[in-house]
Design an enzyme around this catalytic site. Structure first.
Site, PDB file in Angstrom:
ATOM      1  N   ALA A  65       0.870  -1.173   0.000  1.00 42.74           N
ATOM      2  CA  ALA A  65       0.000   0.000   0.000  1.00 42.74           C
ATOM      3  C   ALA A  65       0.908   1.225   0.000  1.00 42.74           C
ATOM      4  O   ALA A  65       2.068   1.152   0.408  1.00 42.74           O
ATOM      5  CB  ALA A  65      -0.897  -0.018   1.228  1.00 42.74           C
ATOM      6  N   GLY A 108       0.608  -4.944   0.895  1.00 40.58           N
ATOM      7  CA  GLY A 108      -0.594  -4.950   0.064  1.00 40.58           C
ATOM      8  C   GLY A 108      -0.361  -5.600  -1.300  1.00 40.58           C
ATOM      9  O   GLY A 108      -1.298  -6.115  -1.912  1.00 40.58           O
ATOM     10  N   GLU A 111      -0.733  -9.192  -0.638  1.00 36.62           N
ATOM     11  CA  GLU A 111      -2.155  -9.405  -0.347  1.00 36.62           C
ATOM     12  C   GLU A 111      -2.997  -9.330  -1.621  1.00 36.62           C
ATOM     13  O   GLU A 111      -3.967 -10.079  -1.779  1.00 36.62           O
ATOM     14  CB  GLU A 111      -2.614  -8.368   0.686  1.00 36.62           C
ATOM     15  CG  GLU A 111      -1.911  -8.571   2.023  1.00 36.62           C
ATOM     16  CD  GLU A 111      -2.150  -7.439   3.021  1.00 36.62           C
ATOM     17  OE1 GLU A 111      -1.784  -6.283   2.689  1.00 36.62           O
ATOM     18  OE2 GLU A 111      -2.701  -7.697   4.096  1.00 36.62           O
ATOM     19  N   GLU A 131       4.760  -5.136   7.035  1.00 41.64           N
ATOM     20  CA  GLU A 131       4.062  -4.079   7.777  1.00 41.64           C
ATOM     21  C   GLU A 131       4.578  -3.900   9.204  1.00 41.64           C
ATOM     22  O   GLU A 131       4.574  -2.790   9.735  1.00 41.64           O
ATOM     23  CB  GLU A 131       2.554  -4.369   7.819  1.00 41.64           C
ATOM     24  CG  GLU A 131       1.840  -4.189   6.490  1.00 41.64           C
ATOM     25  CD  GLU A 131       1.799  -5.451   5.624  1.00 41.64           C
ATOM     26  OE1 GLU A 131       2.562  -6.400   5.889  1.00 41.64           O
ATOM     27  OE2 GLU A 131       0.984  -5.465   4.685  1.00 41.64           O
TER      28      GLU A 131
HETATM   29  C1  HXC Z   1       5.082   4.382  -1.189  1.00 37.92           C
HETATM   30  C2  HXC Z   1       6.968   3.396  -2.046  1.00 37.92           C
HETATM   31  C3  HXC Z   1       6.595   2.151  -1.503  1.00 37.92           C
HETATM   32  C4  HXC Z   1       5.380   2.083  -0.757  1.00 37.92           C
HETATM   33  C5  HXC Z   1       8.455   1.907  -2.534  1.00 37.92           C
HETATM   34  N1  HXC Z   1       8.131   3.194  -2.680  1.00 37.92           N
HETATM   35  N2  HXC Z   1       7.548   1.250  -1.817  1.00 37.92           N
HETATM   36  N3  HXC Z   1       6.214   4.480  -1.889  1.00 37.92           N
HETATM   37  N4  HXC Z   1       4.654   3.220  -0.632  1.00 37.92           N
HETATM   38  N5  HXC Z   1       4.922   0.939  -0.239  1.00 37.92           N
HETATM   39  C6  HXC Z   1       8.869   4.239  -3.404  1.00 37.92           C
HETATM   40  C7  HXC Z   1      10.076   4.700  -2.640  1.00 37.92           C
HETATM   41  O1  HXC Z   1       9.717   5.649  -1.665  1.00 37.92           O
HETATM   42  C8  HXC Z   1      10.919   5.292  -3.737  1.00 37.92           C
HETATM   43  O2  HXC Z   1      10.438   6.551  -4.118  1.00 37.92           O
HETATM   44  C9  HXC Z   1      10.637   4.368  -4.910  1.00 37.92           C
HETATM   45  O3  HXC Z   1       9.394   3.712  -4.605  1.00 37.92           O
HETATM   46  C10 HXC Z   1      11.691   3.294  -5.091  1.00 37.92           C
HETATM   47  O4  HXC Z   1      11.858   2.615  -3.866  1.00 37.92           O
HETATM   48  P1  HXC Z   1      13.284   2.447  -3.151  1.00 37.92           P
HETATM   49  O5  HXC Z   1      13.016   2.191  -1.719  1.00 37.92           O
HETATM   50  O6  HXC Z   1      14.179   3.576  -3.490  1.00 37.92           O
HETATM   51  O7  HXC Z   1      13.807   1.134  -3.875  1.00 37.92           O
HETATM   52  P2  HXC Z   1      14.776   0.012  -3.271  1.00 37.92           P
HETATM   53  O8  HXC Z   1      15.883   0.631  -2.494  1.00 37.92           O
HETATM   54  O9  HXC Z   1      15.122  -0.869  -4.432  1.00 37.92           O
HETATM   55  O10 HXC Z   1      13.884  -0.823  -2.232  1.00 37.92           O
HETATM   56  C11 HXC Z   1      12.787  -1.560  -2.668  1.00 37.92           C
HETATM   57  C12 HXC Z   1      11.911  -1.965  -1.461  1.00 37.92           C
HETATM   58  C13 HXC Z   1      11.555  -0.710  -0.628  1.00 37.92           C
HETATM   59  C14 HXC Z   1      12.667  -2.980  -0.608  1.00 37.92           C
HETATM   60  C15 HXC Z   1      10.650  -2.643  -2.027  1.00 37.92           C
HETATM   61  O11 HXC Z   1      11.034   0.268  -1.519  1.00 37.92           O
HETATM   62  C16 HXC Z   1      10.568  -0.952   0.442  1.00 37.92           C
HETATM   63  O12 HXC Z   1      10.887  -1.513   1.479  1.00 37.92           O
HETATM   64  N6  HXC Z   1       9.334  -0.507   0.236  1.00 37.92           N
HETATM   65  C17 HXC Z   1       8.271  -0.556   1.221  1.00 37.92           C
HETATM   66  C18 HXC Z   1       7.762  -1.968   1.360  1.00 37.92           C
HETATM   67  C19 HXC Z   1       6.675  -2.046   2.417  1.00 37.92           C
HETATM   68  O13 HXC Z   1       6.905  -1.754   3.589  1.00 37.92           O
HETATM   69  N7  HXC Z   1       5.469  -2.401   2.016  1.00 37.92           N
HETATM   70  C20 HXC Z   1       4.352  -2.534   2.912  1.00 37.92           C
HETATM   71  C21 HXC Z   1       3.588  -1.244   2.923  1.00 37.92           C
HETATM   72  S1  HXC Z   1       2.300  -1.263   4.122  1.00 37.92           S
HETATM   73  P3  HXC Z   1      11.246   7.908  -3.754  1.00 37.92           P
HETATM   74  O14 HXC Z   1      10.486   8.952  -4.506  1.00 37.92           O
HETATM   75  O15 HXC Z   1      11.124   8.033  -2.274  1.00 37.92           O
HETATM   76  O16 HXC Z   1      12.645   7.665  -4.214  1.00 37.92           O
HETATM   77  C22 HXC Z   1       1.086  -2.140   3.409  1.00 37.92           C
HETATM   78  C23 HXC Z   1      -0.166  -2.283   4.208  1.00 37.92           C
HETATM   79  C24 HXC Z   1      -1.222  -2.997   3.417  1.00 37.92           C
HETATM   80  O17 HXC Z   1       1.187  -2.595   2.330  1.00 37.92           O
HETATM   81  C25 HXC Z   1      -2.515  -2.966   4.095  1.00 37.92           C
HETATM   82  C26 HXC Z   1      -3.189  -1.672   4.017  1.00 37.92           C
HETATM   83  C27 HXC Z   1      -4.476  -1.618   4.734  1.00 37.92           C
END
Ligand code: HXC
Length: 257
Positions: A65, A108, A111, A131
């Protein structure tokens, strides 16, 4: 229809939806949810479509998400706002949906893949529910669907540590249908979707409905449902065609009724 965050295409009887927010690794924001739900619903209502493929980019199916969209919300806003509810509509699509996962399927994203009926993974795919690292928990079905897919202890370890698993581990665990070389992912997804889309549409709907029920209802109720849905297919022209084709040693020509 015009979509902001996805690309949509029809190839034969297969509808393709490609998540397209490369700048955010296909993070799922409210607009993405609306786009995916609208595109999938339109395919679902089209009798010419027999299967849907949902995919992302090579680098990410979806990295979760959209954290930046959620960060400042309070609990009531998360509950009352239109942030995630639409995904239930996506999960309720009758047409079989194949997730073609390359790269990250996190939070997400994982999911969303689990809302699909078949998960094909490229050998570079990474699945996880990170998460917990953000101070929250899965919120789009992860705590429920992951356990049903991989069992309690694998799901609990993944959700409590937030670690990622690679495609091989995901396949061993039962989270994915099949792993394929990354270069072949879209071809394989297309072939699988075409194979599905060539079947009888009422039988596909019936199969999906009973599979979905198996995730939710007690065995006796599921068996009762199966018996009735199975019997109802004997009122379709496709059942007569399918069985006549078998007897006549030819391929069936299903009409979708
Ligand atoms: C918003 C995101 C994002 C996310 C990545 N980006 N994941 N933006 N929400 N979930 C953005 C980054 O901010 C960045 O933009 C760009 O995408 C590239 O990501 P990087 O981190 O620079 O890439 P990398 O170093 O290769 O790392 C990849 C990654 C990492 C390991 C996937 O991006 C990461 O850990 N992402 C978050 C994963 C996560 O926690 N997902 C769960 C979310 S909570 P900028 O502009 O900043 O450079 C969830 C809840 C679901 O999903 C339920 C809801 C009710």
């Amino acid at each position: 229809a015009e979509y902001e965050t996805i690309l949509v295409e029809t190839r034969g009887r297969v509808g393709w939806i490609t998540l397209n927010r490369p700048e955010a690794l296909n993070a799922l924001n409210t607009q993405t949810m609306r786009d995916v739900v609208a595109a999938a619903s339109a395919f679902d209502l089209d009798p010419e479509i027999g299967a849907i493929v949902l995919t992302g980019s090579e680098r990410a199916f979806a990295a979760g998400a959209d954290i930046k969209e959620m960060e400042s919300k309070n609990g009531l806003e998360m509950l009352m706002g239109d942030h995630f509810g639409g995904w239930a509509q996506f999960a309720a699509v009758r047409t079989p949906v194949i997730a073609a996962v390359s790269g990250y399927a996190l939070g997400g994203g994982c999911e969303l893949a689990m809302m699909c009926d078949v998960i094909l993974a490229a050998d570079n795919a990474k699945f996880g529910q990170p998460e917990i690292n953000l101070g929250v928990i899965p919120g789009m079905g992860g705590s429920q669907r992951l356990i049903r897919a991989v069992g309690y202890y694998k799901a609990a370890e993944l959700i409590l540590t937030g670690r990622m698993m690679d495609a091989a581990e995901a396949e061993r665990s039962g989270l994915v249908s099949r792993v394929v070389p990354a270069a072949d992912l879209l071809d394989e997804a297309g072939k699988t979707a075409e194979a599905i889309a060539s079947k009888s549409l009422p039988a596909l709907y019936a199969a999906k409905a009973t599979l979905d029920a198996a995730m939710e209802v007690p065995l006796a109720e599921g068996l009762r449902l199966e018996r009735h849905v199975f019997a109802s297919l004997f009122d379709t022209a496709d059942q007569k065609e399918g069985m006549a084709a078998f007897r006549e040693k030819r391929s069936p020509d299903f009409q979708g009724r």
